[in-house]
Design a protein around this motif. Structure first.
Motif, short mmCIF file in Angstrom:
data_model
loop_
_atom_site.label_atom_id
_atom_site.label_comp_id
_atom_site.label_asym_id
_atom_site.label_seq_id
_atom_site.Cartn_x
_atom_site.Cartn_y
_atom_site.Cartn_z
N TRP A 313 0.89 -0.99 -0.10
CA TRP A 313 0.16 -0.15 0.09
C TRP A 313 0.97 1.18 -0.06
CZ3 TRP A 313 -5.34 -0.31 0.55
CH2 TRP A 313 -6.04 0.91 0.69
N HIS A 314 0.80 1.97 -1.03
CA HIS A 314 1.48 3.10 -1.26
C HIS A 314 1.13 4.18 -0.30
CE1 HIS A 314 3.81 6.83 -3.06
NE2 HIS A 314 4.28 5.90 -3.65
N ASP A 315 2.19 4.79 0.39
CA ASP A 315 1.73 6.06 1.48
C ASP A 315 0.49 7.07 0.88
OD1 ASP A 315 2.98 4.61 3.43
OD2 ASP A 315 4.83 5.90 3.33
N SER A 316 0.75 7.41 -0.34
CA SER A 316 0.07 8.35 -0.80
C SER A 316 -1.30 8.16 -1.20
CB SER A 316 0.71 8.72 -2.36
OG SER A 316 0.35 7.79 -3.13
N ASN A 317 -1.63 6.74 -0.80
CA ASN A 317 -2.93 6.37 -1.05
C ASN A 317 -3.70 6.18 0.30
OD1 ASN A 317 -2.83 6.17 -3.99
ND2 ASN A 317 -1.88 4.18 -3.69
N LEU A 318 -3.06 6.55 1.32
CA LEU A 318 -3.98 6.43 2.70
C LEU A 318 -4.94 7.35 2.58
CD1 LEU A 318 -0.57 6.28 5.05
CD2 LEU A 318 -2.15 4.53 4.31
N ARG A 319 -4.92 8.50 2.25
CA ARG A 319 -6.31 9.49 1.96
C ARG A 319 -7.35 8.58 1.72
NH1 ARG A 319 -6.96 10.71 -3.43
NH2 ARG A 319 -5.17 10.04 -4.87
N LEU A 320 -7.13 7.64 0.86
CA LEU A 320 -8.34 7.00 0.49
C LEU A 320 -9.08 6.10 1.58
CD1 LEU A 320 -6.97 5.47 -2.91
CD2 LEU A 320 -8.55 7.55 -2.62
N LEU A 321 -8.68 6.22 2.65
CA LEU A 321 -9.12 5.34 3.68
C LEU A 321 -9.97 6.36 4.68
CD1 LEU A 321 -6.01 3.28 4.71
CD2 LEU A 321 -8.05 2.31 3.28
N GLN A 322 -9.96 7.45 4.68
CA GLN A 322 -10.31 8.59 5.64
C GLN A 322 -11.80 8.32 5.91
OE1 GLN A 322 -8.99 12.16 4.77
NE2 GLN A 322 -6.94 11.80 5.11
N SER A 323 -12.73 7.95 4.77
CA SER A 323 -14.08 8.04 5.05
C SER A 323 -14.94 6.62 5.41
CB SER A 323 -14.81 8.34 3.80
OG SER A 323 -14.50 7.64 2.64
N LEU A 324 -14.05 5.73 5.25
CA LEU A 324 -14.36 4.27 5.48
C LEU A 324 -14.96 4.13 6.93
CD1 LEU A 324 -11.25 2.07 4.12
CD2 LEU A 324 -13.39 2.71 3.06
N THR A 325 -16.13 3.10 6.92
CA THR A 325 -16.72 2.88 8.20
C THR A 325 -16.53 1.25 8.36
OG1 THR A 325 -18.83 2.86 6.99
CG2 THR A 325 -18.30 4.81 8.23
N HIS A 326 -16.43 0.85 6.95
CA HIS A 326 -16.40 -0.84 7.15
C HIS A 326 -15.13 -1.47 6.26
CE1 HIS A 326 -20.50 -0.34 8.22
NE2 HIS A 326 -20.44 -1.32 8.74
N LEU A 327 -14.30 -1.99 6.72
CA LEU A 327 -13.14 -2.44 6.15
C LEU A 327 -12.86 -3.96 6.61
CD1 LEU A 327 -10.20 -1.77 4.76
CD2 LEU A 327 -9.41 -1.42 6.97
N HIS A 328 -12.72 -4.43 5.63
CA HIS A 328 -12.40 -6.32 5.55
C HIS A 328 -10.88 -6.54 4.68
CE1 HIS A 328 -13.73 -10.54 4.72
NE2 HIS A 328 -12.55 -10.56 5.24
N LEU A 329 -9.87 -6.84 5.30
CA LEU A 329 -8.86 -7.18 4.80
C LEU A 329 -8.34 -8.58 5.11
CD1 LEU A 329 -6.69 -4.00 5.91
CD2 LEU A 329 -7.82 -4.56 4.08
N SER A 330 -7.87 -9.49 3.85
CA SER A 330 -7.53 -10.80 3.89
C SER A 330 -6.14 -10.57 4.22
CB SER A 330 -8.10 -11.56 2.99
OG SER A 330 -7.57 -11.12 1.68
N SER A 331 -5.39 -11.59 4.88
CA SER A 331 -4.03 -11.79 5.13
C SER A 331 -3.39 -10.47 5.41
CB SER A 331 -3.41 -12.20 3.65
OG SER A 331 -4.19 -13.65 3.42
N TRP A 332 -3.78 -9.81 6.44
CA TRP A 332 -3.35 -8.44 6.87
C TRP A 332 -2.23 -8.76 7.71
CZ3 TRP A 332 -6.47 -4.38 10.05
CH2 TRP A 332 -5.84 -3.09 10.12
N GLU A 333 -0.81 -8.39 7.57
CA GLU A 333 0.19 -8.59 8.27
C GLU A 333 0.58 -7.30 8.86
OE1 GLU A 333 2.73 -10.95 9.91
OE2 GLU A 333 1.45 -11.70 8.32
N LEU A 334 -0.02 -7.07 10.10
CA LEU A 334 0.13 -6.03 10.82
C LEU A 334 1.42 -5.51 11.25
CD1 LEU A 334 -3.04 -5.93 13.14
CD2 LEU A 334 -2.67 -4.51 11.24
N SER A 335 2.50 -6.25 11.00
CA SER A 335 3.84 -5.87 11.54
C SER A 335 4.44 -4.96 10.60
CB SER A 335 4.51 -7.15 11.57
OG SER A 335 4.47 -8.20 10.67
N SER A 336 3.89 -5.17 9.33
CA SER A 336 4.62 -4.28 8.19
C SER A 336 3.62 -3.08 8.03
CB SER A 336 4.43 -5.17 7.02
OG SER A 336 2.94 -5.26 6.51
#
Length: 500
Positions: A313-336
């Protein structure tokens, strides 16, 4: 005329069923017609399928003359048409047997201008003497097509002469295409809103009209294709794509029209109406998307098995998350994931995570612990947390972090109860455990209940645990679905994909 007098007028013995008012009988008939076709129909011969398809309303007509009169007077009973046609390569036309064609003409006479739907299947098998066939286009006159609302057909009917090339579908609302290639213009489908593309090849659609779109294929999808769709389809509300992102383009366009992707700084084309986005198999967020914006996106699902989404996930795309209320991620490796990723999900209320390693549990619970992680700035409004425990052997590398789970839940309960706290308490916590070994019991659900008994007994947290022996991937689950129109079950299927 009442049912009783109607029965007496045609001289049939009265039965209690004839005391039912005619409008109620009509409602019952519609419920019968809405029953799904039996699965064994697919195993029948083409002739038997034709007979079955054409018999459904006729079954009602054969009961008695009273029912026949009612059934033939209700256009909505005849509004769902299934046709098995043949592509005549030599005659360059889609044809049906002449007896089938006569039945279709009778069928359309009974529709009488009522809105209707067409499910068209095409075969290349030899049906014998071509003189015994009727071109389908001779039966589907412009007057009949004018009231077509739902169409399910192979994409070839829109490119082959003898099909629907140049045909005006003035009232078509929903389209399901098994596409090798197809091109539809706004002029031909001025009211088209919802499209399902299966096995998509090169295609072009009236993008500015669409509100719902599914693209499913095995051909790589170009990142520019994705940008084109979300920036051109300005009315799009729900988008689902099952594809792999690569260098090949599927869209039959040569330019982005009014989209200037080369301007500096890049101009943004917001998708104001897009609220639901589901990407299966791949996602393009490792590439900066400066022209993309969806300020009202509420639900994002990135579904792919055994893949570290956020590592790409490119840092410049983090702005696309700001309005989310529901998020489903598969294989989410939080350490990264850096803290800014979670900080960007400031409005998140529902989080669903697939976990494949116990180490990920450690990172997940630590990150959501508002007493220590990131100084309590992470997803402050989280109310629901669902975790798919898709781990083959739970204690293979490290034990499940029971203490961190308890600490995380305790911190979110405690800080939400503080006076003037901006936090929203965690209200629902669910675990679905994959346990394929039928010979040994799964102990994790019981352990989780013991861990959180302090909070569940006081009704501070609702805890749900379940065990499953199947771990079908999302692409496999998609293959289970009956691909149909958005309004006829497909949207509900997409929305429940992977849910529990």
């Amino acid at each position: 005329m009442s049912a009783e007098s109607h029965g007496n007028a045609i001289g049939i013995p009265q039965h209690p069923v004839h005391n039912i008012p005619l409008d109620i009988v009509g409602e019952i008939f519609q419920v019968y017609m809405a029953l799904p076709r039996p699965a064994e129909l697919d195993n029948l011969s083409e002739h038997s399928r034709d007979s079955y398809v054409l018999s459904s309303p006729y079954v009602l007509c054969l009961v008695c003359k009273s029912w026949q009169a009612i059934a033939t007077d209700l256009p909505m009973l005849w509004s769902n048409v299934v046709v098995y046609a043949r592509w005549d390569h030599f005659g360059k036309a889609y044809t049906v047997r002449k007896n089938h064609g006569r039945a279709l003409r009778e069928w359309f006479n009974r529709i009488r201008g009522h809105p209707w739907s067409l499910d068209l299947s095409v075969t290349k098998r030899n049906w014998g003497d071509p003189s015994s066939h009727t071109p389908l286009i001779d039966i589907l006159s412009p007057t009949i097509i004018a009231n077509l609302r739902f169409l399910k057909a192979p994409g070839s009917v829109f490119k082959n002469r003898g099909g629907f090339v140049g045909t005006l579908f003035s009232k078509l609302k929903s389209l399901v295409l098994n596409v090798d290639s197809a091109s539809l213009s706004t002029a031909l489908c001025p009211e088209l809103k919802k499209v399902v593309l299966v096995s998509a090849g090169e295609f072009d659609l009236p993008w500015q009209l669409l509100t719902h779109l599914y693209i499913g294929n095995t051909v790589p999808f170009n990142v520019n294709d994705f940008i084109f769709v979300v920036t051109t389809a300005r009315r799009l509300q729900h988008l689902c794509i099952l594809t792999n992102f690569g260098s090949m383009s599927l869209l039959s366009f040569t330019s982005f029209g009014d989209l200037d992707l080369s301007s500096q700084p890049p101009k943004t084309f917001p998708s104001m109406k897009l609220t639901d986005l589901t990407l299966i198999s791949a996602a393009p967020f490792d590439t900066p998307l400066p022209t993309v914006s969806w300020p009202n996106l509420k639900r994002l699902r990135l579904l792919r098995d055994y893949n570290t989404w956020v590592a790409r996930w490119h840092d410049s795309n983090l702005r696309l998350l700001q309005s989310l209320t529901h998020l489903h991620l598969s294989s989410w490796e939080l350490s990264s994931i850096p803290g800014p990723f979670l900080d960007a999900c400031h409005s998140l209320t529902h989080l669903h995570v697939d976990v494949f390693e116990n180490d990920t549990f450690t990172e997940l619970f630590h990150s959501l612990d508002c007493g220590s992680a990131y100084q309590g700035l992470v997803v402050p409004h989280l109310q629901s947390l669902k975790i798919d425990c898709r781990i083959r052997r739970y204690y293979s590398r490290s034990p499940f972090p029971h203490d961190l789970l308890y600490t995380m839940v305790a911190s979110r309960v405690a800080i939400s109860q503080a006076t003037g706290s901006p936090w929203t308490p965690l209200k629902y916590l669910a675990f679905r455990v994959y346990h394929p070994d039928r010979g040994t019991p799964c102990t994790l659900p019981g352990e989780l209940k013991e861990d959180l008994e302090e909070f569940t007994s006081g009704s501070q947290i609702e805890l749900s645990t379940s065990v499953t022996q199947r771990d079908d991937g999302y692409e496999v689950q998609m293959s289970y679905g009956d691909v149909d129109h958005w309004d006829r079950g497909f949207e509900a299927f997409i929305e429940t994909l992977g849910e529990f």
